[in-house]
Design an enzyme around this catalytic site. Structure first.
Site, PDB file in Angstrom:
ATOM      1  N   GLU A  40       0.820  -1.219   0.000  1.00 51.81           N
ATOM      2  CA  GLU A  40       0.000   0.000   0.000  1.00 51.81           C
ATOM      3  C   GLU A  40       0.853   1.269   0.000  1.00 51.81           C
ATOM      4  O   GLU A  40       0.799   2.076   0.932  1.00 51.81           O
ATOM      5  CB  GLU A  40      -0.923   0.022   1.220  1.00 51.81           C
ATOM      6  CG  GLU A  40      -1.873  -1.149   1.301  1.00 51.81           C
ATOM      7  CD  GLU A  40      -2.932  -0.979   2.385  1.00 51.81           C
ATOM      8  OE1 GLU A  40      -2.842  -0.029   3.173  1.00 51.81           O
ATOM      9  OE2 GLU A  40      -3.864  -1.809   2.428  1.00 51.81           O
ATOM     10  N   GLU A  81      -5.126  -8.650   0.924  1.00 50.89           N
ATOM     11  CA  GLU A  81      -5.726  -8.306   2.223  1.00 50.89           C
ATOM     12  C   GLU A  81      -7.198  -8.003   2.008  1.00 50.89           C
ATOM     13  O   GLU A  81      -7.579  -7.371   1.019  1.00 50.89           O
ATOM     14  CB  GLU A  81      -5.094  -7.050   2.859  1.00 50.89           C
ATOM     15  CG  GLU A  81      -3.755  -7.238   3.493  1.00 50.89           C
ATOM     16  CD  GLU A  81      -3.221  -5.944   4.122  1.00 50.89           C
ATOM     17  OE1 GLU A  81      -4.018  -5.144   4.656  1.00 50.89           O
ATOM     18  OE2 GLU A  81      -1.998  -5.744   4.069  1.00 50.89           O
TER      19      GLU A  81
HETATM   20  C1  BGP Z   1      -4.015  -2.135   5.718  1.00 53.22           C
HETATM   21  C2  BGP Z   1      -2.587  -2.351   6.125  1.00 53.22           C
HETATM   22  C3  BGP Z   1      -2.406  -3.212   7.313  1.00 53.22           C
HETATM   23  C4  BGP Z   1      -3.518  -3.203   8.344  1.00 53.22           C
HETATM   24  C5  BGP Z   1      -4.904  -3.084   7.738  1.00 53.22           C
HETATM   25  C6  BGP Z   1      -6.015  -2.786   8.707  1.00 53.22           C
HETATM   26  O1  BGP Z   1      -4.152  -0.876   5.157  1.00 53.22           O
HETATM   27  O2  BGP Z   1      -1.833  -2.903   5.088  1.00 53.22           O
HETATM   28  O3  BGP Z   1      -1.139  -2.950   7.846  1.00 53.22           O
HETATM   29  O4  BGP Z   1      -3.236  -2.408   9.411  1.00 53.22           O
HETATM   30  O5  BGP Z   1      -4.939  -2.111   6.725  1.00 53.22           O
HETATM   31  O6  BGP Z   1      -6.182  -1.405   8.861  1.00 53.22           O
HETATM   32  P1  BGP Z   1      -6.094  -0.658  10.243  1.00 53.22           P
HETATM   33  O7  BGP Z   1      -4.979  -1.308  10.980  1.00 53.22           O
HETATM   34  O8  BGP Z   1      -5.785   0.758   9.919  1.00 53.22           O
HETATM   35  O9  BGP Z   1      -7.420  -0.828  10.876  1.00 53.22           O
END
Ligand code: BGP
Length: 457
Positions: A162, A360
């Site tokens: 990302e 993801e």
């Molecule tokens: C994505 C990232 C992760 C993870 C996930 C969940 O954007 O790659 O590292 O953290 O989001 O989001 P958050 O942790 O902001 O709730």
């Protein structure tokens, strides 16, 4: 109905070094920022409180096996491997990553490795981070070292996770260090990240390694409120800024002409060198990881732009709150399952149907302890979330989209940047006091789905 997936479909999950490992020699921007502004982190919990993968990697890999993962993505910490970013390689880090990689392979779990997941070594940030081309060179060296050390066994590499998030967080919207609000600097960071990516791809190709190299992008399909031309234009610009700013360079080898024209007309283009275009063209990938959490709904702006305000993507659109949208209230993100299908179809029709997978997808929920039944979190909402997305992914595959797998965020509840442990995403519950791990109902569901390569709904 039974939903079956192609043979050798990748079932697994994703995590990252900083969010799971714990104690490390080299400092990152996160460690530094936490010492400066702990109030920026949920409940004042900083990056030292992780799920202790550095200690528990062996038993955690056993848990991955129990979840019937055939693949798993994590990242290498640049700051662990090379504490000051550019100098000596830390031999303990080499041992650690060798052990993790070997154990995954031993257990029949294919390692997918990311080189950069938001965790800039502080020493590199001190000289300007991604704004400085010396850091781009240092990253390329780091990438090459990783290929040399681990490239005989790791066959799926990702240059960045990302990459737009550090741009947004650090240089536009004030949710990552260094908390700058300046579009042109943001564009420079984005541009230099693409150059760093391309240099890593070049090094990988030059080494003639056996595997493949790609990138993980968070794609947010942009839906206009209506078909009114002003709304459609707003969605187009949002798409250019947030998706195509990375998607086009890595799949087509060049930036979209209308993005360049737009930024040029507002004097927001980063400094380019004549040789950059050839390098960017070399950065075309073998495999695209798609992180999908939420769509982006936009409409044309209701009000005129304040010309004194900093230049922002929002000069061209307003966010649109569609009535009746389904929300994950804890994270504040819309849940829109067909988005996954729309992404795949767009890739099929407009980008030559690249090899890709969902790298993801996930649902962060607060206070999951309230769902404990007989000692286990009964997270039926997560099963519904996953199966809902998988049905749309299945439809995409049945219509010819080249999607090779599905990884969830994440396997064990982990530390989540500024949200720390507010929202839990894991297949496995983490007790923060004891570090005890307990499989949730969704973990069992996923293990069965992976084993059968299908599920019923
Ligand atoms: C994505 C990232 C992760 C993870 C996930 C969940 O954007 O790659 O590292 O953290 O989001 O989001 P958050 O942790 O902001 O709730």
């Amino acid at each position: 109905m039974k939903y079956s997936f192609p043979e050798h479909f990748w079932w697994g999950s994703a995590s990252s070094a900083l969010q799971t490992e714990g104690t490390r020699e080299g400092q990152t921007t996160w460690d530094y920022w936490f010492t400066r502004e702990p109030n920026r982190f949920h409940n004042g919990v900083g990056p030292q409180h992780t799920s202790t993968f550095y200690q528990h990697w062996k038993t955690d890999i056993q848990l991955l096996k129990q979840l019937n993962h055939n693949s798993f993505r994590t990242s290498i910490s640049w700051a662990r491997l090379i504490p000051d970013g550019i100098g000596e390689v830390n031999p303990q880090a080499v041992d650690f990553y060798n052990q993790v990689i070997d154990e995954l392979i031993e257990q029949g779990i294919t390692p997918f490795i990311t080189l950069f997941h938001f965790d800039m070594p502080m020493a590199m940030q001190e000289i300007g981070g991604w704004e400085n081309r010396d850091v781009v060179e240092a990253y390329a060296r780091y990438a090459q070292i990783c290929f040399e050390l681990f490239g005989d066994r790791v066959l799926h590499w990702f240059t960045f996770n990302e990459p737009i998030v550090p741009v947004e967080g650090g240089y536009l919207y004030d949710f990552h260090y260094p908390n700058v609000v300046d579009f042109r600097r943001a564009a420079t960071v984005a541009y230099n990240t693409v150059l760093a990516h391309a240099l890593a791809v070049r090094a990988y190709r030059a080494g003639h390694y056996a595997g493949e190299i790609g990138i993980v992008l968070n794609l947010t399909p942009s839906y206009p409120r209506s078909q009114n031309p002003a709304d459609v234009k707003a969605a187009h610009i949002a798409d250019l800024m947030f998706n195509r700013s990375f998607l086009d360079p890595v799949l087509r080898g060049e930036y979209p002409a209308d993005l360049v024209t737009l930024l040029k007309s507002y004097e927001q283009l980063p400094a380019c060198k004549p040789e950059d275009s050839a390098l960017i063209a070399e950065g075309k990938i073998d495999l695209l990881g798609i992180n999908y959490y939420q769509p982006r709904r936009v409409k044309c702006r209701d009000s005129a732009v304040n010309p004194q305000a900093p230049f922002m993507p929002e000069w061209f659109f307003d966010n649109y709150e569609m009535p009746g949208r389904k929300m994950n209230p804890y994270r504040g993100w819309e849940i829109y399952e067909p988005g996954i299908y729309d992404i795949l179809v767009n890739l099929r029709d407009n980008y030559g149907n690249p090899r890709c997978f969902i790298s993801e997808n996930g649902m962060g929920v607060e206070n999951e302890q309230r769902f404990i039944e007989n000692g286990q979190i009964n997270d039926q909402y997560r099963i519904d979330f996953i199966s809902g997305h998988l049905t749309w992914l299945h439809k995409g595959i049945s219509e010819g989209c080249n999607c090779l797998g599905y990884h969830m965020w994440t396997f064990i509840d982990n530390w989540s940047w500024c949200n720390a442990y507010k929202n839990r995403y894991g297949f496995i519950q983490l007790d923060l006091d004891t570090q005890q791990r307990t499989i949730k109902k969704s973990g069992e569901w996923f293990a069965a789905t992976s084993l059968n390569n299908s599920f019923d709904k």
